[in-house]
Scaffold this motif. Structure first.
Motif, PDB file in Angstrom:
ATOM      1  N   THR A 169      79.126  -0.870  19.187  1.00 45.24           N
ATOM      2  CA  THR A 169      78.860   0.485  19.665  1.00 45.24           C
ATOM      3  C   THR A 169      78.189   0.453  21.028  1.00 45.24           C
ATOM      4  O   THR A 169      78.502   1.262  21.914  1.00 45.24           O
ATOM      5  CB  THR A 169      77.978   1.242  18.662  1.00 45.24           C
ATOM      6  OG1 THR A 169      78.597   1.225  17.374  1.00 45.24           O
ATOM      7  CG2 THR A 169      77.781   2.686  19.090  1.00 45.24           C
ATOM      8  N   HIS A 170      77.262  -0.477  21.214  1.00 40.93           N
ATOM      9  CA  HIS A 170      76.566  -0.597  22.492  1.00 40.93           C
ATOM     10  C   HIS A 170      77.553  -0.938  23.605  1.00 40.93           C
ATOM     11  O   HIS A 170      77.474  -0.374  24.718  1.00 40.93           O
ATOM     12  CB  HIS A 170      75.487  -1.675  22.395  1.00 40.93           C
ATOM     13  CG  HIS A 170      74.610  -1.784  23.599  1.00 40.93           C
ATOM     14  ND1 HIS A 170      74.928  -2.587  24.677  1.00 40.93           N
ATOM     15  CD2 HIS A 170      73.433  -1.185  23.919  1.00 40.93           C
ATOM     16  CE1 HIS A 170      73.982  -2.496  25.587  1.00 40.93           C
ATOM     17  NE2 HIS A 170      73.067  -1.643  25.157  1.00 40.93           N
ATOM     18  N   ALA A 171      78.480  -1.842  23.323  1.00 38.16           N
ATOM     19  CA  ALA A 171      79.481  -2.206  24.331  1.00 38.16           C
ATOM     20  C   ALA A 171      80.338  -1.002  24.698  1.00 38.16           C
ATOM     21  O   ALA A 171      80.584  -0.728  25.880  1.00 38.16           O
ATOM     22  CB  ALA A 171      80.349  -3.348  23.806  1.00 38.16           C
ATOM     23  N   ALA A 172      80.803  -0.271  23.686  1.00 40.47           N
ATOM     24  CA  ALA A 172      81.640   0.907  23.943  1.00 40.47           C
ATOM     25  C   ALA A 172      80.875   1.963  24.724  1.00 40.47           C
ATOM     26  O   ALA A 172      81.437   2.642  25.592  1.00 40.47           O
ATOM     27  CB  ALA A 172      82.152   1.476  22.633  1.00 40.47           C
ATOM     28  N   SER A 173      79.577   2.108  24.436  1.00 44.22           N
ATOM     29  CA  SER A 173      78.770   3.104  25.156  1.00 44.22           C
ATOM     30  C   SER A 173      78.586   2.736  26.615  1.00 44.22           C
ATOM     31  O   SER A 173      78.227   3.589  27.438  1.00 44.22           O
ATOM     32  CB  SER A 173      77.396   3.256  24.487  1.00 44.22           C
ATOM     33  OG  SER A 173      76.566   2.127  24.733  1.00 44.22           O
ATOM     34  N   ARG A 174      78.837   1.479  26.946  1.00 42.61           N
ATOM     35  CA  ARG A 174      78.772   1.017  28.329  1.00 42.61           C
ATOM     36  C   ARG A 174      80.153   0.949  28.977  1.00 42.61           C
ATOM     37  O   ARG A 174      80.297   0.428  30.084  1.00 42.61           O
ATOM     38  CB  ARG A 174      78.114  -0.362  28.385  1.00 42.61           C
ATOM     39  CG  ARG A 174      76.695  -0.406  27.830  1.00 42.61           C
ATOM     40  CD  ARG A 174      75.731   0.421  28.658  1.00 42.61           C
ATOM     41  NE  ARG A 174      74.374   0.373  28.105  1.00 42.61           N
ATOM     42  CZ  ARG A 174      73.328   0.979  28.663  1.00 42.61           C
ATOM     43  NH1 ARG A 174      73.491   1.682  29.761  1.00 42.61           N
ATOM     44  NH2 ARG A 174      72.132   0.907  28.108  1.00 42.61           N
ATOM     45  N   GLY A 175      81.156   1.451  28.259  1.00 40.01           N
ATOM     46  CA  GLY A 175      82.499   1.504  28.822  1.00 40.01           C
ATOM     47  C   GLY A 175      83.277   0.224  28.702  1.00 40.01           C
ATOM     48  O   GLY A 175      84.277   0.023  29.412  1.00 40.01           O
ATOM     49  N   ARG A 176      82.872  -0.660  27.785  1.00 34.72           N
ATOM     50  CA  ARG A 176      83.596  -1.919  27.584  1.00 34.72           C
ATOM     51  C   ARG A 176      84.260  -1.951  26.222  1.00 34.72           C
ATOM     52  O   ARG A 176      83.697  -1.445  25.251  1.00 34.72           O
ATOM     53  CB  ARG A 176      82.648  -3.114  27.711  1.00 34.72           C
ATOM     54  CG  ARG A 176      82.321  -3.489  29.146  1.00 34.72           C
ATOM     55  CD  ARG A 176      81.424  -4.708  29.238  1.00 34.72           C
ATOM     56  NE  ARG A 176      80.014  -4.347  28.986  1.00 34.72           N
ATOM     57  CZ  ARG A 176      79.387  -4.554  27.855  1.00 34.72           C
ATOM     58  NH1 ARG A 176      80.016  -5.117  26.829  1.00 34.72           N
ATOM     59  NH2 ARG A 176      78.123  -4.205  27.716  1.00 34.72           N
ATOM     60  N   HIS A 177      85.432  -2.559  26.153  1.00 32.96           N
ATOM     61  CA  HIS A 177      86.149  -2.671  24.878  1.00 32.96           C
ATOM     62  C   HIS A 177      85.922  -4.031  24.238  1.00 32.96           C
ATOM     63  O   HIS A 177      86.629  -4.420  23.316  1.00 32.96           O
ATOM     64  CB  HIS A 177      87.648  -2.428  25.083  1.00 32.96           C
ATOM     65  CG  HIS A 177      88.313  -3.430  25.964  1.00 32.96           C
ATOM     66  ND1 HIS A 177      88.096  -3.502  27.318  1.00 32.96           N
ATOM     67  CD2 HIS A 177      89.195  -4.427  25.673  1.00 32.96           C
ATOM     68  CE1 HIS A 177      88.812  -4.475  27.836  1.00 32.96           C
ATOM     69  NE2 HIS A 177      89.482  -5.057  26.855  1.00 32.96           N
ATOM     70  N   PHE A 178      84.924  -4.767  24.716  1.00 24.88           N
ATOM     71  CA  PHE A 178      84.597  -6.079  24.169  1.00 24.88           C
ATOM     72  C   PHE A 178      83.087  -6.278  24.241  1.00 24.88           C
ATOM     73  O   PHE A 178      82.402  -5.674  25.072  1.00 24.88           O
ATOM     74  CB  PHE A 178      85.316  -7.196  24.938  1.00 24.88           C
ATOM     75  CG  PHE A 178      85.061  -7.160  26.421  1.00 24.88           C
ATOM     76  CD1 PHE A 178      83.992  -7.846  26.990  1.00 24.88           C
ATOM     77  CD2 PHE A 178      85.881  -6.408  27.265  1.00 24.88           C
ATOM     78  CE1 PHE A 178      83.750  -7.803  28.349  1.00 24.88           C
ATOM     79  CE2 PHE A 178      85.649  -6.359  28.627  1.00 24.88           C
ATOM     80  CZ  PHE A 178      84.580  -7.054  29.178  1.00 24.88           C
ATOM     81  N   VAL A 179      82.571  -7.130  23.365  1.00 27.83           N
ATOM     82  CA  VAL A 179      81.134  -7.393  23.286  1.00 27.83           C
ATOM     83  C   VAL A 179      80.785  -8.603  24.140  1.00 27.83           C
ATOM     84  O   VAL A 179      81.503  -9.602  24.145  1.00 27.83           O
ATOM     85  CB  VAL A 179      80.709  -7.637  21.820  1.00 27.83           C
ATOM     86  CG1 VAL A 179      79.240  -8.067  21.733  1.00 27.83           C
ATOM     87  CG2 VAL A 179      80.932  -6.380  20.988  1.00 27.83           C
ATOM     88  N   VAL A 180      79.686  -8.514  24.856  1.00 26.71           N
ATOM     89  CA  VAL A 180      79.160  -9.637  25.629  1.00 26.71           C
ATOM     90  C   VAL A 180      77.779  -9.991  25.080  1.00 26.71           C
ATOM     91  O   VAL A 180      77.162  -9.191  24.352  1.00 26.71           O
ATOM     92  CB  VAL A 180      79.076  -9.287  27.134  1.00 26.71           C
ATOM     93  CG1 VAL A 180      80.457  -8.991  27.700  1.00 26.71           C
ATOM     94  CG2 VAL A 180      78.136  -8.119  27.368  1.00 26.71           C
TER      95      VAL A 180
END
Length: 323
Positions: free
Chosen positions: A263-274
């Protein structure tokens, strides 16, 4: 099926609008609001450890308004009974049958204020609904509305006459954080609006409740590389082997960290987790699940500092995280 870059961009835009709407009520607390919506869109629950008067009720009400949902507040007291929370069956003389009257948990956002002031029996009434999204009374199961989120509060300073939440219940809260006092500039803005009571401030609906359910489903589709799974596993293992810790993070905690990182990744506009997504959420997701050794607590060690040390000592993956 994984989230597309376009979906991630739209998700981040909606997330920012939700945060911005609530920030009109809870001034200067963008980070806490983002954590709260991260919990909501991860289908988890939030534990706020804070002193009275910091805006906990305002946060719950504004979140419910922003998603065009319902909210209820329950003031936990020593004489509160489980049925006061879940509801109970009442005999109807006209029909000659028992009729279920739902309690305050039948809302989208439920604020359990000062949860540690109720007895353990009453606290445990929330266990089923937090985990299963349903209430069972007299052998009959009643599902709650979607989305559903519990925001529980407890005062970390005043412990007289309280009942510490059991570890099994703490483990069911996805995140723990605190709102804290506003900064100087935000305090002035609050004082300038002193002629308006908090309950008079309304947030216009930004998304519908069914759209929140759809956003949560999209967040589950964020891509997670195997090296991120390995990183989270090593972090959790490190909490269990730390000398200051008697009981480390559970498997539920590791799962929660992965889901919240999506969810945090998506909230930052990314479709993948870093790895930075994991680092950003490690303390609010894991710290409240740790039980420290008595000697460590006497020495002033707290769970947050243990998680911070574990993050320093556990090397993040270096491989590229997205495809």
């Amino acid at each position: 099926m994984t989230m597309t870059p376009e979906q991630a961009t739209e998700f981040a835009d909606t997330f920012d609008r939700l945060v911005g709407g609530v920030e009109q009520v809870l001034l200067g607390k963008s980070h806490v609001i983002r954590l709260a919506f991260t919990a909501l869109l991860t289908e988890g629950h939030l534990l706020l450890e804070d002193v009275p008067g910091t805006g906990k009720t305002s946060l719950a009400r504004a979140m419910a308004q922003s998603v065009a949902g319902t909210s209820n507040r329950v003031q936990f007291t020593p004489d509160l009974l489980p049925g006061d929370i879940t509801g109970m069956s009442v005999y109807d003389q006209r029909s000659g049958a028992f009729e279920f009257h739902g309690g305050p948990v039948f809302a989208n956002i439920v604020l359990a204020d000062e949860i540690n002031r109720a007895s353990p029996k009453t606290q445990s009434a929330l266990l089923e609904v937090m985990e299963e999204r349903q209430v069972t009374v007299d052998g009959v199961t009643h599902p709650v509305s979607a989305p559903f989120m519990v925001i529980a509060t407890q005062n970390p300073i005043e412990q007289a006459g309280t009942y510490r939440l059991p570890e099994a219940q703490l483990d069911r809260f996805l995140l723990r954080t605190s709102i804290g006092y506003p900064d100087h500039a935000s305090t002035i803005r609050i004082l300038e609006g002193a002629d308006h009571r908090a309950h008079e401030q309304a947030v216009h609906g930004i998304v519908r409740a069914d759209e929140v359910v759809e956003l949560a489903a999209q967040a589950r589709q964020v891509y997670v590389d195997s090296t991120i799974h390995d990183y989270v596993s090593r972090l959790v293992d490190a909490t269990r082997s730390a000398v200051e810790v008697r009981l480390g993070a559970s498997v539920r905690g590791a799962l929660g960290l992965i889901r919240a990182a999506k969810t945090h990744a998506a909230s930052r506009g990314r479709h993948f987790v870093v790895p930075d997504d994991v680092k950003a959420l490690a303390e609010p997701v894991l710290a409240h699940r740790l039980i420290l050794e008595a000697e460590a607590e006497f020495d002033g060690v707290n769970a947050s500092s243990v998680v911070a040390q574990v993050l320093l000592e556990t090397a993040p993956p270096n491989a590229r995280q997205a495809v």
